[in-house]
Motif scaffolding. Structure first.
Motif, PDB file in Angstrom:
ATOM      1  N   PHE A 389       0.913  -1.162  -0.049  1.00 40.91           N
ATOM      2  CA  PHE A 389      -0.014   0.030  -0.046  1.00 40.91           C
ATOM      3  C   PHE A 389       0.866   1.205   0.020  1.00 40.91           C
ATOM      4  N   TYR A 487      -7.951   0.383   3.984  1.00 37.80           N
ATOM      5  CA  TYR A 487      -7.201   0.911   2.963  1.00 37.80           C
ATOM      6  C   TYR A 487      -7.792   1.599   1.777  1.00 37.80           C
ATOM      7  N   GLY A 560      -4.985  -5.944   4.633  1.00 35.81           N
ATOM      8  CA  GLY A 560      -4.817  -5.587   3.301  1.00 35.81           C
ATOM      9  C   GLY A 560      -6.053  -6.186   2.401  1.00 35.81           C
TER      10      GLY A 560
END
Length: 882
Positions: A389, A487, A560
Motif C-alpha cells: 500500500f 485501505y 489489506g
C-alpha cells in the motif's frame, strides 16, 4: 472452586456488562504521563457522529483493541485515544432530512438556527456510536474522549489554517472544482467516486465561419456545448494545421468561437478535434487558461441550465441534454451517436453526479507538503502494512493536485478569514478580530464557508494530545505507534495526517499504518442498504456475545485483504467459546479446594505434562511472533488449534485418569498443570476474547486483580522440551492410527482390542512404555505389547505405520474374517467396474475435448478416488488372507 461458580452454559449477557463496568471503575483504560513506563499510543479513526456501529467499525476496533490490550499486559503505558468526527456533509444531510419532514430547508432556518439544530443533534445522537463501541469491549481511555469540533480541536484547526496561510501555502482562487448539486457544496478530488456508466458519445458538426466546410467533434455531454468557447486540435496534426486561427459558428447558439492548437489534444482519439468548455471540464479549463478563452457557465449550482444557455435556461441538465440533441439532429449538426462506456464522478456522500464548475474556493498548496511526506515513508519513518500500500500512497502523493478545503456548508469549522468591507483587506486570524488591521474599520465580514472535514481529521493525532500547546501528553504519547484503518482512506486521511504532522511538528504522526480490507458478505459483495445484506453487529452481540463477534471477524483475516462474513464463522466462534468454557468448567469442577499456593508445574511431571508445558511455551512464542508482525489470523489459528486440539482433546483426556485416581501426588501434578496451562492460554486469548477470559480467569486459583492487567506470557527457553513434543507426537499418531483402524472395521466404541507396537529403537520403546496408560485410556486397548522393529508380527492383523513405530491390531475375535473377506471381494468387484468405466470415459476424445473443463476435472477426481479406494481394499484383503 465448586461447580456452581461456573454455570453449565456460558451466557455472554450475564458476563460482558459486569466486567466492562468493573474495568472502567478500576480505571484500567486510563493512561497518564508516566516517565517510569514506555508509552504505547493508538488514536482511534474517529467515527462520524451520524454513524451507527457497522460491521466494518466492529472489525477495525476489534483489531485496535487486540493490539492495545496486549501492550497493556506487556507493561506499557497504553493510551487508546477515542473520539468522534463532526462530518460536515453527512451531518448536514441528516439534519436537512429532519427539516424536510417539517417542510423546511436550512435556508428557511438561517445559519445560526441551523447550527443550534446541529449541536442539539450532536448532543442527542453523537454519543450513540461510542456506547456501541463499549459493547464490543473497546478499552479506550474514555476520560479523554474528544470531538473534532471541541474547543481544543477547533483551536488547533485555526492555528493550522493561519500558519499555512501566513506562509503562503493556503490561497483563494477561481478554479474548476467538483460541485455536488445535491449537497450544494464543492468536494475535493478524493471525495469523488468514479463509476463506469453505459452511455453514448455524440459526434457533432461545427460549421466553419467562412462557409468552407465544417469540423467534427465528439462529446459525452452534449448539453455543455452551449458553453463552448473554442475547438482545439493538436499543433502537429496535419489535417487541421490550415484551420488553426479560423473560427467556427457554434450550433444552436450562433456564436463565433476560434480553432486553437494545444498539446493536450490526442490526435488519435476520435476525430482529433475537441470542443472546449472551460467552465465545465477540468481539462478544458486548463486549455482555456492557456489560450485566454472566456468561461461561459451554462449549468448552475442547482444542476439547472443558466440564462447563458439561451432557450434551454431553467431546464434540468439531463432534460437539457435531450432537448439539445433533438435540436442538433433537426438542424443537421448531429453526425452519429455511438455507445460508449465512461467513468462518471459521483459525490461520495449522496452519490449525485458531480458537476465540474468554476467556483471561488480556498486551496492548500500540496507540492511543498507532499515531498517531505513521500521522503518520510521512503526512509521508513512510517511503515505501511501490508507494504504494497506504500505504492498507492506514493502514486497519490506524487500526482497530487492542490487540495480544495472550502465547503459551502454551515456545520463545521468556519474558515478563519475576515474581509474588511471598507478597504478590502483580507485577514486570517486565530482569534476573531474586532477591527481591520489595515484601516481599523470594525466593518468586518467572516468568510461564510467551512473547512473540509478532513482538514480537522488531518490534525487528529496531534490535536487530541493538546497541540498547538506543547503539553506533557503531546511530548510523551506523540508520535503515536500504530494507526489501524481501511485501505480505502489512504489519501482521504492517512496521507493528510502524515504531511500535517511533518509540517507542524517535524515528526511523522505514527510509526506503523495497518490497513485492513472491507468486510463483504458471503458472496463477496459489499454490504449496503440497497442490497439488504448488511449485518448489524449489535444484533450479533445480543445473540452470541461480543467475544464471538470479535473472534469471527478476525478469524482467517489478513491485513489489506477483504474478508467475507459467513454465518458459519459466527457459529464456529461460538463453538470455540463454548469449548473453552466447558474445558474450564471441567477443570474447576475437579480442583476441589486446590489453591494458587499449591500449584507446582515443575516436579513429578510425566510425558504428557512435559509435552503440554512445552507446547504452551511454543504457542506463546508463535503468538508473539505473529502479533509482532500484525498477522492476527495466524496468531488466532495457533491459539485455536492448541486450545481445542491439544489442551481440550488430548491433555484433559489424559489427565482424567490421574484426577480420578488414588495417587494424591499425581493428582496435584495434574491439577497444577491443568490450571497453569489454562491460565496462560486465557492470558494469550484475552486480547481477542476479553470477556469470557476474564470470567474464567477470576474463578481460577490465582492472586491477581484482573486478567486485563495480568502480565503477558513470555517464552522461556528452559521450558522448551522438543523430546517430549516428538514423543507425544508419535504417541498421538499411534493412538489416532488405532482409532482409524477401529472405525474402518466398525469395532464398537466400548469393545477393547489387543495391540502390538514395534518401535524403531530402544529410546522410542521406552517412551511408548511410559505412554502405555494413554493407549489403554484413549484407544480402548485391552492388552498392549511393545517390542522392536524385526519382532515377529501377529498373524491376520491390520497394520499402520507412524513416525518411529509400526502397530498391529490382530483381527481374531474382532470380526468374522471369512465374512469380511467375502464382503471385501464384492466391494473390489464394484470398484473395478467404476475404475474401468472412468478410464473408458476419460480415454474418449469426444468427452475430454467437448465437455466443460470442470466436468472433465471432476471425472478425473472421481477416478483417482475410486483407485485409492480399490488400493485400500486390496491391501486389506492381503492382510486378511495372509
Amino acid at each position: 472452586m465448586s461447580e456452581k461458580h461456573l454455570p453449565t452454559v456460558y451466557d455472554p449477557q450475564a458476563v460482558e456488562e459486569k466486567w466492562y463496568r468493573y474495568w472502567q471503575e478500576k480505571g484500567y483504560f486510563h493512561a497518564e504521563v508516566n516517565p517510569n513506563k514506555e508509552p504505547f499510543t493508538i488514536v482511534i479513526p474517529p467515527p462520524n457522529i451520524t454513524s451507527a456501529l457497522h460491521i466494518g467499525h466492529a472489525m477495525n476496533n476489534a483489531l485496535q483493541d487486540v493490539i492495545i490490550r496486549r501492550k497493556r499486559m506487556q507493561g506499557y503505558e497504553t493510551l487508546w485515544m477515542p473520539g468522534t468526527d463532526h462530518a460536515s456533509i453527512a451531518t448536514t444531510v441528516k439534519i436537512e432530512e429532519a427539516l424536510a419532514k417539517e417542510g423546511l430547508t436550512r435556508h428557511d432556518l438561517g445559519r445560526e438556527k441551523f447550527l443550534e439544530r446541529a449541536w442539539d443533534w450532536y448532543k442527542e445522537y453523537g454519543g450513540t456510536i461510542i456506547n456501541q463501541l463499549k459493547k464490543i469491549g473497546c478499552s479506550c481511555d474514555w476520560e479523554r474522549l474528544r470531538f473534532t469540533m471541541d474547543e481544543g480541536c477547533s483551536r488547533a484547526v485555526r492555528e493550522a489554517f493561519v500558519k499555512l496561510y501566513n506562509e503562503g501555502l493556503i490561497y483563494r482562487g477561481s478554479y474548476i472544482t467538483n460541485w455536488c448539486p445535491s449537497c450544494q457544496t464543492v468536494i475535493s478530488d478524493d471525495e469523488v467516486e468514479h463509476e463506469d456508466h453505459d452511455s453514448q458519445i455524440w459526434h457533432l458538426r461545427y460549421p466553419l465561419a467562412d462557409g468552407s466546410g465544417y469540423i467534427e467533434v465528439a462529446t459525452t455531454r452534449p448539453e455543455t456545448m452551449l458553453g463552448d468557447t473554442a475547438v482545439a486540435v493538436h499543433p502537429e496534426d496535419e489535417r487541421y494545421q490550415a484551420l488553426v486561427g479560423k473560427e467556427v459558428r457554434l450550433p444552436l447558439m450562433d456564436r463565433l468561437i476560434p480553432i486553437v492548437a494545444d498539446d493536450y489534444v490526442d490526435p488519435e482519439f476520435g476525430t482529433g478535434a475537441v470542443k472546449v468548455t472551460p467552465a465545465h471540464d477540468p481539462n478544458d479549463f486548463a486549455i482555456g487558461l492557456r489560450h485566454k478563452l472566456p468561461q461561459v457557465v451554462v449549468i448552475g449550482k442547482d444542476g439547472k441550465m443558466t440564462a447563458a444557455a439561451g432557450q434551454y435556461a431553467g431546464l434540468e441538465r439531463y432534460e437539457a441534454r435531450k432537448a439539445v440533441v433533438a435540436d442538433l439532429e433537426s438542424g443537421g449538426y448531429l453526425v452519429k451517436i455511438e455507445p460508449h462506456q465512461h467513468s462518471v464522478g459521483h459525490c461520495y456522500r449522496c452519490h449525485s453526479v458531480i458537476e465540474p464548475l468554476v467556483t471561488l474556493q480556498w486551496f492548500v498548496k500540496m507540492e511543498p507538503l507532499a515531498k517531505p511526506a513521500i521522503e518520510a515513508v521512503r526512509r521508513g519513518d512510517t511503515r505501511f502494512v501490508p507494504e504494497r500500500f506504500a505504492r498507492t500512497y506514493y502514486h497519490w502523493m506524487e500526482n497530487v493536485h492542490d487540495w480544495c478545503i472550502s465547503r459551502q456548508l454551515w456545520w463545521g469549522h468556519r474558515i478563519p478569514v475576515w474581509y474588511c468591507q471598507d478597504c478590502g483587506e483580507v485577514m486570517a486570524a486565530v482569534e476573531d478580530p474586532t477591527n481591520c488591521s489595515k484601516c481599523q474599520s470594525k466593518n468586518l465580514q467572516q468568510d461564510p464557508d467551512v473547512l473540509d472535514t478532513w482538514f480537522s481529521s488531518a490534525l487528529w493525532p496531534m490535536s487530541t494530545l493538546g497541540w498547538p500547546d506543547e503539553t506533557p501528553e503531546l511530548e510523551y504519547f506523540f508520535p503515536t505507534d500504530v494507526l489501524v484503518t481501511g485501505y480505502d482512506i489512504i489519501f482521504f486521511w492517512v496521507a493528510k495526517m502524515i504531511f500535517s504532522a511533518l509540517y507542524f511538528k517535524g515528526q511523522v504522526p505514527f510509526r506503523d499504518v495497518l490497513l485492513h480490507g472491507l468486510v463483504r458478505d458471503a458472496e463477496g459483495r459489499k454490504m449496503s442498504k440497497s442490497l439488504g445484506n448488511g449485518i448489524n453487529p449489535l444484533e450479533v452481540i445480543e445473540q452470541y456475545g461480543a467475544d464471538t463477534l470479535r473472534w469471527s471477524l478476525l478469524t482467517g483475516s489478513t491485513l489489506g485483504n477483504d474478508t467475507r462474513y459467513y454465518q458459519e464463522k459466527i457459529e464456529a466462534a461460538r463453538n470455540f467459546a463454548n469449548k473453552l468454557w466447558n474445558a474450564s468448567r471441567f477443570v474447576l469442577m475437579n480442583l476441589g479446594d486446590f489453591g494458587a499456593e499449591e500449584i507446582d508445574a515443575e516436579h513429578n511431571l510425566e510425558l504428557a505434562d512435559r509435552w503440554i508445558l512445552s507446547r504452551i511455551n511454543e504457542v506463546t512464542k508463535e503468538v508473539d511472533y505473529f502479533l509482532d508482525s500484525y498477522n492476527f489470523g495466524e496468531a488466532m489459528r495457533s491459539l485455536y488449534e492448541f486450545t481445542w486440539n491439544e489442551y481440550c482433546d488430548w491433555y484433559i483426556e489424559i489427565a482424567k485418569s490421574r484426577l480420578y485416581g488414588e495417587d494424591e501426588r499425581a493428582k496435584v501434578t495434574a491439577k497444577s498443570v491443568l490450571v497453569h496451562v489454562l491460565e496462560q492460554t486465557l492470558r494469550l486469548l484475552h486480547p481477542f476474547m476479553p470477556f469470557i477470559t476474564e470470567e474464567v480467569w477470576q474463578h481460577l486459583p490465582q492472586t491477581g486483580e484482573s486478567i486485563m492487567i495480568a502480565p503477558w506470557p513470555e517464552f522461556e527457553e528452559a521450558l522448551e522440551d522438543k523430546g517430549a513434543e516428538q514423543a507425544m507426537s508419535m504417541v498421538m499418531d499411534a493412538i489416532k492410527a488405532v482409532r482409524n483402524i477401529r472405525a474402518e472395521l466398525g469395532v464398537a466404541p466400548g469393545k477393547r482390542v489387543e495391540c502390538h507396537i514395534h518401535a524403531v529403537g530402544p529410546a522410542e520403546k521406552d517412551l511408548l512404555e511410559e505412554a502405555a496408560p494413554y493407549f489403554h485410556k484413549l484407544a480402548g486397548i485391552s492388552r498392549l505389547t511393545i517390542g522392536l522393529f524385526g519382532d515377529a508380527k501377529p498373524p491376520k492383523a491390520m497394520s499402520a505405520v507412524v513416525s518411529g513405530a509400526e502397530l498391529y491390531l490382530p483381527l481374531s475375535g474382532l470380526i468374522d474374517i471369512a465374512q469380511e473377506i467375502k464382503r471385501l471381494e464384492a466391494e473390489l468387484e464394484m470398484l473395478n467396474q467404476e475404475v474401468s468405466r472412468g478410464e473408458k470415459k476419460l480415454s474418449n476424445p469426444g468427452f475430454v475435448n467437448k465437455a466443460p473443463a470442470e466436468v472433465v476435472e471432476k471425472e478425473r477426481e472421481k477416478l483417482a478416488d475410486w483407485k485409492l479406494k480399490r488400493q485400500r481394499v486390496e491391501e486389506r484383503l492381503r492382510e486378511l488372507q495372509g
